[in-house]
Write an enzyme that holds these catalytic residues in place. Structure first.
Site, mmCIF file in Angstrom:
data_model
loop_
_atom_site.group_PDB
_atom_site.id
_atom_site.type_symbol
_atom_site.label_atom_id
_atom_site.label_comp_id
_atom_site.label_asym_id
_atom_site.label_seq_id
_atom_site.Cartn_x
_atom_site.Cartn_y
_atom_site.Cartn_z
ATOM 1 N N ASN A 9 -70.462 67.789 -102.734
ATOM 2 C CA ASN A 9 -69.256 67.523 -102.250
ATOM 3 C C ASN A 9 -68.071 67.472 -103.424
ATOM 4 O OD1 ASN A 9 -67.174 66.169 -101.049
ATOM 5 N ND2 ASN A 9 -68.076 64.282 -100.665
ATOM 6 N N LYS A 11 -65.259 66.921 -103.330
ATOM 7 C CA LYS A 11 -63.836 66.156 -103.197
ATOM 8 C C LYS A 11 -62.479 66.890 -103.408
ATOM 9 C CE LYS A 11 -67.209 62.482 -103.773
ATOM 10 N NZ LYS A 11 -67.587 60.902 -104.276
ATOM 11 N N HIS A 97 -67.341 60.028 -94.461
ATOM 12 C CA HIS A 97 -67.540 59.652 -96.019
ATOM 13 C C HIS A 97 -66.892 58.429 -96.441
ATOM 14 C CE1 HIS A 97 -67.554 59.894 -100.189
ATOM 15 N NE2 HIS A 97 -68.666 60.621 -100.558
ATOM 16 N N GLU A 99 -65.264 57.574 -98.840
ATOM 17 C CA GLU A 99 -63.917 57.463 -99.319
ATOM 18 C C GLU A 99 -63.071 57.786 -98.214
ATOM 19 O OE1 GLU A 99 -64.787 60.304 -101.938
ATOM 20 O OE2 GLU A 99 -66.082 58.954 -103.455
ATOM 21 N N GLU A 169 -75.672 57.052 -98.082
ATOM 22 C CA GLU A 169 -74.869 56.789 -99.483
ATOM 23 C C GLU A 169 -74.582 55.570 -99.547
ATOM 24 O OE1 GLU A 169 -73.181 60.806 -100.519
ATOM 25 O OE2 GLU A 169 -71.647 59.996 -99.161
ATOM 26 N N GLY A 175 -70.581 57.495 -107.404
ATOM 27 C CA GLY A 175 -69.439 57.577 -108.323
ATOM 28 C C GLY A 175 -69.697 56.369 -109.493
ATOM 29 N N SER A 214 -74.550 58.884 -107.110
ATOM 30 C CA SER A 214 -75.070 59.249 -108.374
ATOM 31 C C SER A 214 -76.295 59.866 -108.606
ATOM 32 C CB SER A 214 -75.030 57.960 -109.052
ATOM 33 O OG SER A 214 -73.838 57.298 -109.122
HETATM 34 P P1 PGA Z 1 -71.601 61.065 -106.631
HETATM 35 O O1 PGA Z 1 -70.606 61.213 -104.944
HETATM 36 O O2 PGA Z 1 -72.470 61.868 -106.471
HETATM 37 O O3 PGA Z 1 -70.292 61.182 -107.364
HETATM 38 O O4 PGA Z 1 -71.872 59.395 -106.655
HETATM 39 C C1 PGA Z 1 -71.709 61.433 -103.814
HETATM 40 C C2 PGA Z 1 -70.649 61.559 -102.709
HETATM 41 O O5 PGA Z 1 -69.692 60.794 -102.744
HETATM 42 O O6 PGA Z 1 -70.852 62.188 -101.701
#
Ligand code: PGA
Length: 256
Positions: A9, A11, A97, A99, A169, A175, A214
């Site tokens: 992803n 982003k 997601h 976010e 997640e 992140g 992460s």
């Molecule tokens: P990350 O993000 O691997 O940077 O923690 C995962 C995601 O948001 O799908």
């Protein structure tokens, strides 16, 4: 036999040039070297899907979007329809997601409309669910996951469920460099699979569940080896080819 989906992803990262460089590096890295039971998906920003789409032609790399609208077309400024995505060769779309839930106010009901529209058009919905730190600390994890699953999957039954992949997640792990423990991951994944089988009346059949939050080249082998983990949704570590290819390698080691 375990199968794996390793999904990147990206982003809101990568210009068109960066998209092309990264896509080429991943294609080079997987060519002649990808186990048939491992699928690799990249989800660049929607504005760069078209150029990535040309590069992935005739390769094992699959293409996904990070969002879509549920209407087929119309006056929805700034949005992308499912047919626009499928016409570019997208096979997947990330939906729900955290976010999008937290920064753009997406509710389970709104996400449900998109999940339904996606699977009805043969696009695989990569539905993200997860609890916040507060919810986990207050023993609300399961309540939250159950309500996200129930609400986002209303009207998605029978064969349509074959077009659903869940990404678990934990919001506090995205992140942040923090990952859930192996026990927390296994417990959540097993419960998610059982819950879906139960509410959808499909005993013995399960929906694949990816882990996200992460995931990186250092912890991939351990996390992907957990029994009910069917792959990973990777943010930060999908933005450099070395780390993403190393995670793909870990998936292959788990399969073998
Ligand atoms: P990350 O993000 O691997 O940077 O923690 C995962 C995601 O948001 O799908």
């Amino acid at each position: 036999m375990k199968t794996m989906l390793i999904a990147g992803n990206w982003k809101m990262n990568t210009t068109i040039d960066e998209t092309e460089i990264l896509t080429r590096q991943i294609i080079e890295g997987i060519t002649n070297n990808l186990d048939p039971n491992v699928d690799v998906l990249i989800c660049p920003p929607s504005i760069n899907l078209s150029s990535a789409s040309k590069l992935i032609k005739d390769t094992r790399l699959r293409l996904g979007a990070q969002n879509c609208h549920y209407e087929q077309k119309g006056a929805y400024t700034g949005e992308t329809s499912i047919s626009m995505l499928t016409s570019l060769g997208c096979s997947h779309v990330i939906l729900g997601h955290s976010e999008r839930r937290s920064y753009f106010g997406e509710t389970n009901q709104f996400i449900n409309l998109k999940v339904k529209a996606a699977v009805q058009s043969n696009l695989i919905a990569l539905l993200c669910i997860g609890e916040t730190k507060d919810e986990r600390e207050n023993n609300k994890t399961w309540e939250v996951l159950e309500s996200q699953l129930f609400s986002c999957l209303i009207g998605v039954d029978g064969n349509l469920l074959e077009k659903v992949v869940i990404a678990y997640e934990p919001v506090w792990a995205i992140g942040t460099g923090l990952t859930a423990t192996n026990d927390q991951i296994q417990e959540a994944h097993a419960r998610i699979k059982n819950y879906i089988s139960e509410i959808k009346g499909i005993p013995g059949r399960t929906v694949p569940v990816l882990y996200g939050g992460s995931l990186n080249e250092k912890n991939a082998l351990e996390i992907l080896s957990i029994q009910d983990v069917n792959g990973g949704l990777i943010g930060g570590a999908s933005l450099t080819s070395n780390s993403f290819l190393s995670i793909i390698n870990s998936a292959q080691r788990v399969i073998n």
